[in-house]
Design an enzyme around this catalytic site. Structure first.
Site, PDB file in Angstrom:
ATOM      1  N   CYS A  26       0.829  -1.208   0.000  1.00 23.92           N
ATOM      2  CA  CYS A  26       0.000   0.000   0.000  1.00 23.92           C
ATOM      3  C   CYS A  26       0.864   1.258   0.000  1.00 23.92           C
ATOM      4  O   CYS A  26       0.464   2.300  -0.534  1.00 23.92           O
ATOM      5  CB  CYS A  26      -0.950   0.001   1.197  1.00 23.92           C
ATOM      6  SG  CYS A  26      -0.148  -0.198   2.808  1.00 23.92           S
ATOM      7  N   HIS A 289      -1.466   1.003   7.660  1.00 29.42           N
ATOM      8  CA  HIS A 289      -1.927   0.939   6.278  1.00 29.42           C
ATOM      9  C   HIS A 289      -1.917   2.339   5.686  1.00 29.42           C
ATOM     10  O   HIS A 289      -2.267   3.315   6.349  1.00 29.42           O
ATOM     11  CB  HIS A 289      -3.344   0.353   6.232  1.00 29.42           C
ATOM     12  CG  HIS A 289      -3.897   0.206   4.857  1.00 29.42           C
ATOM     13  ND1 HIS A 289      -3.321  -0.591   3.886  1.00 29.42           N
ATOM     14  CD2 HIS A 289      -4.990   0.788   4.262  1.00 29.42           C
ATOM     15  CE1 HIS A 289      -4.028  -0.528   2.773  1.00 29.42           C
ATOM     16  NE2 HIS A 289      -5.037   0.305   2.974  1.00 29.42           N
TER      17      HIS A 289
END
Length: 335
Positions: A26, A289
């Site tokens: 990510c 994340h």
């Protein structure tokens, strides 16, 4: 700078494409989204201006293919496995499937593109890096450091190139910053230096050091330093830092701090930026994340979360923590 000014709008037909997560990638996906929506970089790659003799092993060629696919109109998820493997080849410290820092990836990507393109780009006298490659044309600014001797008032000036500005969020004796403007104000405040050896009076004495921006880049990236590392602890700073849609960098320029006057049109135009991308990190320093907000058609925002792209309200964007903030100059100068 005298010359022709052209207003550059962020109101472009953005691809808003999907990127598959290949296992903790990510950090790469959100940077690719931000770079794909930098209008000048888009124009470069879509204009087939990159020439290469070894495209199979070239990260820049793979980025060009990525841009072509993004703007092709096809909305199937892109799987950037070739790009990931080329990143591992050119930036060994990022190899592996563990989570990496998005800021570190951005700097590595810009460095790889810069090193590859500088051989054919030639020098550029008006660039702090003295390089005419596409990365230096867009991202390179000049940071001026002035060290003033308190004994003889001699000023030693040095100008260094930069691709981003990293801003401290922790204590510095001036109170915790509450906004991007606070961070920039603190970044450009004079700091005291002890036991400084002056080249003029040849004595050890106190001095002051001040950083200002000598030359503004076309795209300014601000890195809010949310990750603290020391021998005793590693922690994430989650303090809320507000950031504007439009940013005027005039107060932080070297000529402004040195008392030089500027015309009102220059202050309002050539030093003003528009926000076009915000990279965020959620979670802890050990496990988290990355996602990215992209500005689309002026006032429409979208959240890019790997293979999921959803519409976002402006409040969601400006209530987010913010880790990397990307601003595009509203007016471009041409000599």
């Amino acid at each position: 700078m005298t010359g022709v000014q052209r207003q550059y709008s962020t109101n472009i037909e953005a691809p808003l494409n999907l990127l598959m997560n290949l296992g903790n990638t990510c950090f790469m996906n959100c940077i690719l989204q931000a770079l794909a929506h930098a209008p000048l970089l888009r124009d470069y790659f879509l204009g087939d201006r990159h020439l290469c003799a070894t495209p199979a092993q070239c990260l820049v060629c793979e980025l060009a293919r990525l841009f072509q696919e993004f703007y092709s109109g096809v909305r199937t998820p892109h799987i950037p496995y070739r790009l990931l493997h080329l990143v591992w080849t050119h930036a060994r410290h990022l190899a592996g499937y563990e989570q990496q820092d998005a800021h570190e990836f951005l700097m590595a990507a810009l460095d790889v593109i810069h090193k590859h393109c500088r051989e054919t780009a030639g020098p550029a006298a008006n660039n702090p890096n003295n390089c005419g490659c596409i990365i230096d044309q867009i991202f390179t600014g000049g940071l001026q450091s002035d060290v003033t001797c308190t004994r003889c008032q001699q000023v030693s000036t040095k100008i260094d190139p930069f691709w981003d500005i990293s801003l401290d969020l922790g204590p510095a004796g001036q109170g915790n910053p509450m906004s991007l403007m606070d961070c920039l104000q603190r970044f450009t405040l004079p700091e005291n230096l002890a036991n400084f050896r002056c080249g003029m009076c040849k004595e050890r004495c106190d001095a002051t050091k001040q950083l200002t921006v000598k030359k503004l880049p076309l795209v300014s990236c601000f890195h809010l330093k949310r990750f603290e590392h020391s021998l005793k602890w590693h922690k994430k700073i989650t303090a809320f830092i507000s950031f504007p849609t439009e940013l005027d960098m005039s107060p932080f320029l070297s000529k402004h701090r040195n008392g030089q006057s500027e015309m009102a049109t220059e202050i309002g135009d050539t030093n003003r930026y528009s926000l076009f991308a915000v990279v965020n990190h959620s979670g802890t320093i050990e496990s988290g994340h990355y996602t990215c907000f992209i500005r689309h058609h002026q006032n429409h925002w979208f959240k890019c979360d790997d293979h999921a792209v959803t519409r976002a309200h402006a409040k969601e964007v400006f209530d987010s923590e913010g880790y990397l903030l990307f601003y595009q100059k509203q007016f471009l100068d041409y000599e």
